[in-house]
Design an enzyme around this catalytic site. Sequence first.
Site, PDB file in Angstrom:
ATOM      1  CB  CYS A  74      -0.987  -0.013   1.160  1.00  0.00           C
ATOM      2  SG  CYS A  74      -0.284  -0.250   2.793  1.00  0.00           S
ATOM      3  CG  ASP A 280      -7.981   2.790   0.839  1.00  0.00           C
ATOM      4  OD1 ASP A 280      -6.968   2.097   0.670  1.00  0.00           O
ATOM      5  OD2 ASP A 280      -8.751   2.670   1.817  1.00  0.00           O
ATOM      6  CG  HIS A 282      -5.628  -0.675   1.566  1.00  0.00           C
ATOM      7  ND1 HIS A 282      -5.489   0.642   1.942  1.00  0.00           N
ATOM      8  CD2 HIS A 282      -4.574  -1.327   2.090  1.00  0.00           C
ATOM      9  CE1 HIS A 282      -4.401   0.782   2.681  1.00  0.00           C
ATOM     10  NE2 HIS A 282      -3.827  -0.407   2.789  1.00  0.00           N
TER      11      HIS A 282
END
EC number: 3.4.22.-
Length: 394
Positions: A74, A280, A282
């Site tokens: 990440c 994000d 993820h």
Amino acid sequence: MDAATLTYDSLRFGEIEDFPETSEPVWILGQQFSALTEKDEILADVTSRLWLTYRKNFQPIGGTGPTSDTGWGCMLRCGQMILGQALICRHLGRDWRWSPGQRQRAEYISILNAFIDKKDSYYSIHQIAQMGVGEGKSIGQWYGPNTVAQVLKKLAVFDSWSRLAVHVAMDNTVVIEEIKRLCMPWLDFDRGACAVSEEPREMNGDLEGACALAEEETALWKPLVLLIPLRLGLSDINEAYIEPLKQCFMMPQSLGVIGGKPNSAHYFIGFVGDELIYLDPHTTQPAVDPNEDGQFPDDSYHCQHPPCRMHICELDPSIAAGFFCQTEDDFDDWCAQIRKVSSCRGLPMFELVDSQPSHLITADVLNLTPDFSDSDRLERFFDSEDEEFEILSL
């Protein structure tokens, strides 16, 4: 690490919360919007940023390594996003907008190709992971903001198309002279800022003398990507840093901030009220291969729904702020803004100085390349008995 992947994959796009109905301004990478009247413009701006997420089924890293970065990549993806924004500003301009389903400009395709999950792409997950080994991070190990900044600095040397000058400011100190030497290496600062050096200097990995540069090129400034690793508190962000942090997103040179929560990195691109706006990484998506003509489906590289938000007090104090200065005037203007912010309320996040203080012991001298978030480095800071050693961030 399973919890770190439970964002878009589990929530699904339809459950992402829309922007609040608020009169407070929305700031996205130096541009101001109204949440009441410009929601379409906000989404168009956010969608035009590169959204780099977990991928699966790419070439094994190092030939025999992992074929997915789910659960560990990440911060590497956030590093790609902040540098991707710098490349967009460099080649397309801050006001460029992405349009889905249309044939894209050649410059855009070249930028995206630099991040494709292949070993020969400038800033691929393969390159970042393997270069990180030199920073003490094994392939598959989680990075912090400082480590990814150091890796991006090394990789940019090989990007002769973008010709960026990447500077990582250590010890919470930005030294103006260091940056101008980096961005104008053909000038001899020891004899005055306008003197052209007669000795060859190493530029972007190649030895080039000033005589080898075209006359107009000697007057140029190598576009600057400035990354500043910071620690804005111990376990939680110090409230005194909140306003200066917001000010960073309001500057036209802003590339955003990489950071997040412990072991869960995000790319912060702005704020509204006391909420940070972020992309994000993820979400695990299949790796993409370009077509024979170099074009390829790029919808998965753009976030086409309202971005995520989190309260600024939830931010982990270990971050890296990024700025892009296309010209020397841009940098001088940035310096003036930083000095103005430093004189306002709040605690300055870093120090801006004209030249390197003689008393400051740099991280390079001590060979401290791990991130501030690493517990062993914090212990080395606190165990130091040298009274002249300054811990400027705490």
